[in-house]
Design an enzyme around this catalytic site. Sequence first.
Site, PDB file in Angstrom:
ATOM      1  N   TRP A 152       0.880  -1.171   0.000  1.00 53.54           N
ATOM      2  CA  TRP A 152       0.000   0.000   0.000  1.00 53.54           C
ATOM      3  C   TRP A 152       0.913   1.216   0.000  1.00 53.54           C
ATOM      4  CZ3 TRP A 152      -1.794   2.926   4.699  1.00 53.54           C
ATOM      5  CH2 TRP A 152      -2.889   3.752   4.413  1.00 53.54           C
ATOM      6  N   ASP A 196      -0.044  -4.416  10.027  1.00 54.57           N
ATOM      7  CA  ASP A 196      -1.102  -3.554   9.518  1.00 54.57           C
ATOM      8  C   ASP A 196      -2.292  -4.458   9.220  1.00 54.57           C
ATOM      9  OD1 ASP A 196      -2.762  -1.776   8.326  1.00 54.57           O
ATOM     10  OD2 ASP A 196      -1.437  -1.266   6.657  1.00 54.57           O
ATOM     11  N   LYS A 228     -13.031  -0.994   6.436  1.00 60.08           N
ATOM     12  CA  LYS A 228     -13.516  -1.991   5.473  1.00 60.08           C
ATOM     13  C   LYS A 228     -14.470  -2.971   6.144  1.00 60.08           C
ATOM     14  CE  LYS A 228      -9.900  -0.254   3.385  1.00 60.08           C
ATOM     15  NZ  LYS A 228      -9.599   0.285   2.090  1.00 60.08           N
TER      16      LYS A 228
END
Length: 393
Positions: A140, A222, A258
């Site tokens: 990312w 993460d 999410k």
Amino acid sequence: MAASIFAAVPLSPPVAVFKLTADFREDSDSRKVNLGVGAYRTDEGQPWVLPVVKKVEQMIANDNSLNHEYLPILGLPEFRANASRIALGDDSPAIKEKRVGSVQSLGGTGALRIGAEFLRRWYNGNNNTATPVYVSAPSWENHNSVFMDAGFKDIRTYHYWDAAKRGLDLQGLLGDMEHAPEFSIFILHACAHNPTGTDPTPEQWKQIAAVMKRRSLFPFFDSAYQGFASGSLEKDAWAVRYFVSEGFELFCAQSFSKNFGLYNERVGNLTVVGKDADNVQRVLSQMEKIVRTTWSNPPSQGARIVATTLSSPQLFDEWKGNVKTMADRVLLMRSELRSRLEALGTPGTWNHITEQIGMFSFTGLNRNRLLVSPHLLPDPSTGPASNSPCFWH
Ligand SMILES: Cc1ncc(COP(=O)(O)O)c(C=O)c1O
């Protein structure tokens, strides 16, 4: 009139994925599909407000005991405790031993940023600007920038993606860990790696943990997609829980953007696992100082929604059902896309589409084989044109 004091400010290029979303909104073509931002969509291509979130929002709206006073600097206590509990598990020995702390943050990004700032100031002695930070290749794109903006000067990549086999480059990854200076920081995607959709297996995670332990490397997980990868919160937290069981001190940045569909509520959590309660308390006291000068104290709505849901067994079950609905649809879309590509006799192999998991698919398509928005493609002068990521929901 004198020239503007901002006259020398260079125009920065837009953030590709948000620019693409803006372009998409403006495009009047009825056949348009946005394959950019990692946000869940329904069969109708619409955002989905989770039914459990709708229900809890109404409960909150009707609860006259709530108000809009400031939250504590570290956030809503019941949110923080429940968020760490779903990362580490109900029966986590670390939680029982009171060596887990947490910081409510503005999304997963906020958790990464507070964690990065803390590490730069305090990790392994102070002032860590020279401590290497390793980010997977690819990753990312914000990982680099967040750590750079926190003051780290030596951001490196570690091998992750084997383009030829379209899978994990385990040997490359382990080799980079073997050669990294002791105490380097490694950012690890807890599950549903962005953008490759390829995670280590439990056996591979064990090998990674063994090297990291031997070489005294710091794991900064993460976790932006817990529940999204497999549909199971437990399976998707396996790696984090394994590292904790192996005695690591670690950070885990959690995002509820999410898995709760709370993208714009900015709700995240930084879980800190230390050796003992005293260490964690001192770490949190410093994190409190960092939050104070960053956003002072966090917003409540998203945290209330998540805390209310996670602390009621019935709402928790409903939420797990909603997460599974999303995860199952992602799996279904993957298998349908693959079978249609194969039925059409599309050149190439497409098994990676169903082998990869989560919201992202690393297609291996390149500039010559895929017509996508130029904003998504790397600049040929600065980045490789092959293996550009193609994101889909
Ligand atoms: C790997 C990864 N980490 C962190 C984030 C940030 O999440 P948030 O929107 O909660 O800040 C994302 C969002 O796309 C992500 O993909």
